[in-house]
Design a protein around this motif. Structure first.
Motif, short mmCIF file in Angstrom:
data_model
loop_
_atom_site.label_atom_id
_atom_site.label_comp_id
_atom_site.label_asym_id
_atom_site.label_seq_id
_atom_site.Cartn_x
_atom_site.Cartn_y
_atom_site.Cartn_z
N TYR A 1 7.41 16.10 9.49
CA TYR A 1 5.96 15.76 10.87
C TYR A 1 4.94 15.73 9.91
O TYR A 1 4.18 15.71 10.85
CB TYR A 1 5.99 17.77 11.27
CG TYR A 1 5.47 18.62 10.12
CD1 TYR A 1 4.30 18.93 10.63
CD2 TYR A 1 6.26 19.63 9.37
CE1 TYR A 1 3.50 20.27 10.01
CE2 TYR A 1 5.56 20.10 8.54
CZ TYR A 1 4.14 20.60 8.55
OH TYR A 1 4.28 21.63 7.98
N GLU A 2 5.01 16.43 8.78
CA GLU A 2 3.65 15.67 7.64
C GLU A 2 3.06 14.60 8.25
O GLU A 2 1.75 13.65 8.37
CB GLU A 2 3.40 16.79 7.22
CG GLU A 2 3.75 17.86 7.03
CD GLU A 2 3.54 18.72 5.13
OE1 GLU A 2 2.63 19.91 5.11
OE2 GLU A 2 4.06 18.78 4.46
N ARG A 3 4.26 13.60 7.85
CA ARG A 3 4.40 12.68 7.47
C ARG A 3 4.12 11.79 8.94
O ARG A 3 3.12 11.01 8.97
CB ARG A 3 6.01 11.71 6.85
CG ARG A 3 5.70 11.77 5.46
CD ARG A 3 6.50 11.25 5.01
NE ARG A 3 7.94 10.84 5.65
CZ ARG A 3 8.80 12.14 5.14
NH1 ARG A 3 9.42 13.12 4.56
NH2 ARG A 3 10.24 12.33 6.39
N ILE A 4 4.41 12.55 9.99
CA ILE A 4 4.27 11.15 11.02
C ILE A 4 2.74 11.73 11.87
O ILE A 4 2.24 11.55 12.32
CB ILE A 4 5.28 12.34 12.27
CG1 ILE A 4 6.81 11.71 12.09
CG2 ILE A 4 5.03 12.30 13.64
CD1 ILE A 4 7.79 12.53 12.74
N LEU A 5 2.20 13.53 11.06
CA LEU A 5 0.88 14.15 11.80
C LEU A 5 -0.31 13.12 10.65
O LEU A 5 -1.06 12.38 11.71
CB LEU A 5 0.89 14.81 11.49
CG LEU A 5 -0.45 15.57 12.20
CD1 LEU A 5 -0.84 15.89 12.96
CD2 LEU A 5 -0.81 16.91 11.71
N SER A 6 0.27 12.19 9.23
CA SER A 6 0.08 11.50 8.78
C SER A 6 -0.58 10.21 9.40
O SER A 6 -2.04 10.05 9.41
CB SER A 6 -0.73 11.76 6.97
OG SER A 6 -0.25 10.94 6.14
N ARG A 7 0.57 9.59 10.05
CA ARG A 7 0.33 8.68 10.33
C ARG A 7 -0.62 8.11 11.42
O ARG A 7 -1.08 7.31 12.10
CB ARG A 7 1.66 8.03 10.98
CG ARG A 7 2.13 7.07 9.66
CD ARG A 7 3.22 5.90 9.59
NE ARG A 7 2.72 4.92 8.53
CZ ARG A 7 4.24 4.88 8.20
NH1 ARG A 7 5.38 4.59 8.64
NH2 ARG A 7 4.29 3.79 7.01
N ILE B 1 0.77 -1.11 -0.12
CA ILE B 1 -0.26 0.02 0.32
C ILE B 1 1.39 1.46 -0.20
O ILE B 1 1.61 0.83 0.64
CB ILE B 1 -1.26 0.24 0.92
CG1 ILE B 1 0.02 0.14 2.67
CG2 ILE B 1 -1.89 -0.98 1.13
CD1 ILE B 1 -0.87 0.18 3.54
N PRO B 2 0.43 2.04 -0.29
CA PRO B 2 1.35 3.61 -0.64
C PRO B 2 1.86 3.93 0.81
O PRO B 2 0.72 3.60 2.10
CB PRO B 2 0.69 4.86 -0.93
CG PRO B 2 -0.85 3.74 -2.05
CD PRO B 2 -0.59 2.45 -0.75
N GLN B 3 3.51 4.19 1.06
CA GLN B 3 3.44 4.83 2.26
C GLN B 3 3.38 6.08 2.08
O GLN B 3 3.22 6.88 1.12
CB GLN B 3 5.13 4.61 1.88
CG GLN B 3 5.38 2.96 2.09
CD GLN B 3 4.88 2.92 3.62
OE1 GLN B 3 4.70 3.18 4.57
NE2 GLN B 3 3.65 2.12 3.07
N PRO B 4 3.77 7.11 3.72
CA PRO B 4 3.14 8.80 3.15
C PRO B 4 4.64 9.33 2.25
O PRO B 4 5.67 8.21 2.47
CB PRO B 4 3.81 9.14 4.95
CG PRO B 4 3.63 8.04 5.52
CD PRO B 4 3.83 6.32 4.77
N LEU B 5 3.48 10.22 1.69
CA LEU B 5 4.88 10.74 0.50
C LEU B 5 6.19 11.53 1.14
O LEU B 5 6.29 11.98 2.22
CB LEU B 5 4.46 11.39 -0.56
CG LEU B 5 3.17 11.27 -1.43
CD1 LEU B 5 1.99 12.12 -1.49
CD2 LEU B 5 3.69 9.94 -1.95
N ALA B 6 6.81 10.82 0.65
CA ALA B 6 8.45 11.10 1.33
C ALA B 6 8.52 13.00 0.68
O ALA B 6 10.08 13.70 1.37
CB ALA B 6 9.37 10.74 -0.21
N THR B 7 7.59 13.76 -0.42
CA THR B 7 8.34 14.66 -0.71
C THR B 7 7.47 15.40 0.78
O THR B 7 7.47 16.93 0.73
CB THR B 7 6.59 14.82 -1.96
OG1 THR B 7 5.86 15.27 -1.58
CG2 THR B 7 7.89 14.84 -3.08
N LEU B 8 6.55 14.73 1.54
CA LEU B 8 5.99 15.84 2.41
C LEU B 8 6.85 16.04 4.18
O LEU B 8 7.78 15.41 3.47
CB LEU B 8 5.17 14.73 3.30
CG LEU B 8 3.57 14.38 2.58
CD1 LEU B 8 3.11 14.10 2.85
CD2 LEU B 8 2.89 15.54 1.80
N ALA B 9 6.98 16.90 4.78
CA ALA B 9 7.79 17.46 5.75
C ALA B 9 8.09 16.12 6.45
O ALA B 9 6.56 15.74 6.99
CB ALA B 9 7.25 18.94 6.05
#
Length: 187
Positions: free
Chosen positions: A89-95, A79-87
């Motif tokens: 903190y955004e990847r952490i907040l998203s998860r 499944i898609p992983q959090p986008l590497a282009t995001l900051a």
């Protein structure tokens, strides 16, 4: 290719996308119905004859859908992983937001089921006309605890949904990098 950008699977599998949107509609409908029906006067017949039974049925359906969704996620090849282009903190907040929403979509219906099970005046837990067993003993003190938890956790879920939607819209319409558009993965 940009070394920071890591290719990801573009979209979630079809079954997960369909379940996501069905669950979204159900949860928003349940939140509205819960808010509306609890505001009705107790003398309004539809409160207990229509709203409560349907709210319980759709709440349990939502619980079953999220269990299905979790099972499909576990067995999905990828499944898609959090986008590497995001900051970061955004990847952490998203998860964190995603995990909390999954947890609450499991816990909130269980608190509702527990409310119906323990309330001495309840006529049971219905699932589209089928009377399910009440697994907890009648106890109005416990009912009050489950009622409070059901309400507080439902409002917490609503706040997380707002954060989730605002984040997706921010990435789609505000971010300068079009690769940050996470919404396209769910469409």
């Amino acid at each position: 290719m940009n070394p920071i950008y890591q290719p990801t699977i573009d979209r979630y599998p079809t079954a997960l996308r369909v379940l996501h949107w069905v669950r979204a509609v159900l949860v928003l409908g349940l939140l509205w119905a819960g808010w509306y029906m609890t505001g009705l006067n107790d003398e309004v017949p539809s409160k207990y004859e229509l709203y409560y039974p349907w709210h319980k049925s759709f709440g349990l359906l939502t619980l079953l859908l999220v269990l299905t969704q979790i099972a499909l996620r576990w067995q999905a090849a990828s499944i898609p992983q959090p986008l590497a282009t995001l900051a970061s903190y955004e990847r952490i907040l998203s998860r964190l937001t995603q995990r909390l929403m999954y947890g609450l979509v499991l816990i909130v219906p269980l608190m509702g089921y527990s409310m119906s099970s323990t309330y001495t005046m309840s006529d049971g837990v219905f699932f589209f006309g089928v009377n399910l067993p009440e697994l907890l003993p009648k106890n109005d003190d416990w009912f009050a605890v489950f009622q409070w938890l059901h309400k507080v956790l439902a409002y917490t879920l609503l706040a997380l949904i707002v954060l989730h939607v605002v984040g997706a819209l921010k990435h789609r319409f505000y971010d300068r990098d079009p690769r940050n558009d996470v919404l396209r993965r769910m469409l």
